[in-house]
Write a protein that holds these residues in place. Structure first.
Motif, PDB file in Angstrom:
ATOM      1  N   THR A 137      23.586  14.560  21.804  1.00 47.94           N
ATOM      2  CA  THR A 137      23.962  15.095  20.317  1.00 47.94           C
ATOM      3  C   THR A 137      23.266  14.108  19.545  1.00 47.94           C
ATOM      4  O   THR A 137      22.704  14.369  18.324  1.00 47.94           O
ATOM      5  CB  THR A 137      25.445  15.398  20.060  1.00 47.94           C
ATOM      6  OG1 THR A 137      25.803  16.243  21.058  1.00 47.94           O
ATOM      7  CG2 THR A 137      25.603  15.735  18.738  1.00 47.94           C
ATOM      8  N   VAL A 138      23.587  12.900  19.745  1.00 50.40           N
ATOM      9  CA  VAL A 138      23.107  11.539  18.900  1.00 50.40           C
ATOM     10  C   VAL A 138      21.568  11.801  19.077  1.00 50.40           C
ATOM     11  O   VAL A 138      20.872  11.414  17.978  1.00 50.40           O
ATOM     12  CB  VAL A 138      23.592  10.521  19.650  1.00 50.40           C
ATOM     13  CG1 VAL A 138      23.115   9.148  18.617  1.00 50.40           C
ATOM     14  CG2 VAL A 138      25.213  10.265  19.112  1.00 50.40           C
ATOM     15  N   SER A 140      19.519  14.207  19.638  1.00 53.47           N
ATOM     16  CA  SER A 140      19.046  15.426  18.934  1.00 53.47           C
ATOM     17  C   SER A 140      19.096  15.064  17.506  1.00 53.47           C
ATOM     18  O   SER A 140      18.111  15.589  16.929  1.00 53.47           O
ATOM     19  CB  SER A 140      19.647  16.584  19.368  1.00 53.47           C
ATOM     20  OG  SER A 140      19.630  16.886  20.645  1.00 53.47           O
ATOM     21  N   TYR A 141      20.042  14.419  17.016  1.00 56.18           N
ATOM     22  CA  TYR A 141      20.250  14.249  15.524  1.00 56.18           C
ATOM     23  C   TYR A 141      19.244  13.312  15.180  1.00 56.18           C
ATOM     24  O   TYR A 141      18.573  13.513  14.035  1.00 56.18           O
ATOM     25  CB  TYR A 141      21.616  13.481  15.007  1.00 56.18           C
ATOM     26  CG  TYR A 141      21.963  13.174  13.923  1.00 56.18           C
ATOM     27  CD1 TYR A 141      22.052  14.115  12.701  1.00 56.18           C
ATOM     28  CD2 TYR A 141      21.822  12.023  13.466  1.00 56.18           C
ATOM     29  CE1 TYR A 141      22.378  13.876  11.450  1.00 56.18           C
ATOM     30  CE2 TYR A 141      22.146  11.619  12.087  1.00 56.18           C
ATOM     31  CZ  TYR A 141      22.312  12.346  11.218  1.00 56.18           C
ATOM     32  OH  TYR A 141      22.340  12.199   9.864  1.00 56.18           O
ATOM     33  N   GLU A 142      18.944  12.237  15.849  1.00 53.70           N
ATOM     34  CA  GLU A 142      17.756  11.450  15.457  1.00 53.70           C
ATOM     35  C   GLU A 142      16.432  11.954  15.491  1.00 53.70           C
ATOM     36  O   GLU A 142      15.585  11.687  14.588  1.00 53.70           O
ATOM     37  CB  GLU A 142      17.931  10.028  16.253  1.00 53.70           C
ATOM     38  CG  GLU A 142      19.404   9.264  16.030  1.00 53.70           C
ATOM     39  CD  GLU A 142      19.136   8.654  14.612  1.00 53.70           C
ATOM     40  OE1 GLU A 142      18.213   8.374  13.878  1.00 53.70           O
ATOM     41  OE2 GLU A 142      20.348   8.610  14.245  1.00 53.70           O
ATOM     42  N   GLY A 144      15.838  15.039  14.957  1.00 50.70           N
ATOM     43  CA  GLY A 144      15.797  16.204  13.800  1.00 50.70           C
ATOM     44  C   GLY A 144      15.337  15.322  12.432  1.00 50.70           C
ATOM     45  O   GLY A 144      14.736  15.942  11.742  1.00 50.70           O
ATOM     46  N   LYS A 145      15.846  14.065  12.400  1.00 52.22           N
ATOM     47  CA  LYS A 145      15.511  13.226  11.245  1.00 52.22           C
ATOM     48  C   LYS A 145      13.770  12.908  11.145  1.00 52.22           C
ATOM     49  O   LYS A 145      13.290  12.680  10.066  1.00 52.22           O
ATOM     50  CB  LYS A 145      16.097  11.944  11.097  1.00 52.22           C
ATOM     51  CG  LYS A 145      17.759  12.302  10.801  1.00 52.22           C
ATOM     52  CD  LYS A 145      18.419  11.083  10.449  1.00 52.22           C
ATOM     53  CE  LYS A 145      18.304   9.898  11.424  1.00 52.22           C
ATOM     54  NZ  LYS A 145      19.241   8.946  10.872  1.00 52.22           N
ATOM     55  N   THR A 160      10.322  17.359  21.848  1.00 54.32           N
ATOM     56  CA  THR A 160      11.773  17.119  22.285  1.00 54.32           C
ATOM     57  C   THR A 160      11.772  16.460  23.800  1.00 54.32           C
ATOM     58  O   THR A 160      12.520  15.711  24.088  1.00 54.32           O
ATOM     59  CB  THR A 160      12.458  18.544  22.504  1.00 54.32           C
ATOM     60  OG1 THR A 160      12.681  19.213  21.037  1.00 54.32           O
ATOM     61  CG2 THR A 160      14.007  18.410  22.834  1.00 54.32           C
TER      62      THR A 160
END
Length: 247
Positions: A137-138, A140-142, A144-145, A160
């Motif tokens: 999750t962490v 994927s968040y980074e 996405g930014k 990805t």
């Protein structure tokens, strides 16, 4: 859809089972005293831990092999043609086996560093949550930014995969997911839609199932990571076991 759903479900439940198996493999036998009895015979510590790991490998391998036969028989019984997916079912279970072996090796590390079998169970579940949910999750968040704009679906999957390979190489579940994401081959198509009398065009994609074999070839680095990191984790556990006080 069927392969993705079944594999992700199997990954979750079998992953928990595998890491729990590994987490109680050594410390439980130290508590029971059975390990001292075994080592009092002509068995070395190295032979003991490798033999125990090999035994669990066989157990999981046979279980997944039986799962393959049961799955194919069940699909055939309900009228689904299995001729085109027989190889994929077996390849998928090979991939699951590699993932489970890495989880077991992680459990062995826990088992050799946490002497209490009860405490190691809680640690194993915590580690599984971190590897399966929290860290992906962490990352994927980074990701996405920093995601570039106007990527095609194929480019997004590759982007990805590169991110997960670089930052989650130690997570078996993340590598499994990356490989599974490559089972589809995406093609770009242009579609039109009429709004208030005006024709607009937009970009869309079609997904064609390309198979587990194609996914494993395309993500060969991730398949290799499953093997390499299993050996690394097992090496750490073996190193620790050879130096443990078994009293």
């Amino acid at each position: 859809v069927m392969i993705r759903f079944s594999s992700q479900t199997a990954l979750f439940f079998l992953g928990i089972l595998a890491i729990i198996f590994g987490a109680g493999a050594i410390n439980k036998e130290i508590e029971d005293g059975t390990i001292r009895i075994a080592l009092s015979k002509s068995v070395t510590r190295l032979g003991y831990i490798l033999g125990k790991y090999s035994g669990q490998l066989v157990v999981f391998g046979v279980a997944l092999l039986l799962t393959s036969f049961v799955t194919l028989a069940g699909l055939q019984w309900v009228g689904v043609s299995v001729s085109k997916i027989t190889a994929d079912v077996f390849l998928l279970n090979v991939l699951l086996l590699l993932t489970m072996l890495e989880f077991i090796a992680i459990g062995y590390i826990i088992s050799t560093f946490v002497r209490s079998s009860g405490a190691s169970l809680g640690v194993a579940l915590g580690v599984f949550f971190i590897l399966y949910v929290l860290l992906p999750t962490v990352v994927s968040y980074e990701m996405g930014k920093n995601l570039p704009e106007n990527l095609s679906m194929e480019e997004l999957n590759d982007y990805t995969a590169n991110y997960y390979t670089k930052y989650l190489f130690y997570s078996p579940s993340a590598q499994f997911s990356v490989i599974l994401d490559a089972v589809n081959e995406y093609k770009e198509v242009t579609k039109t839609i009429e709004i208030n009398g005006e024709t607009h065009t937009y970009r869309d994609y079609t997904a064609e199932y390309a198979g587990i074999g194609r996914a494993m070839r395309k993500r060969a680095v991730n398949v290799a990571l499953l093997v390499v990191m299993t050996l690394v984790y097992l090496g750490i556990a073996t190193w620790r076991f050879l130096r443990m006080d078994l009293r």
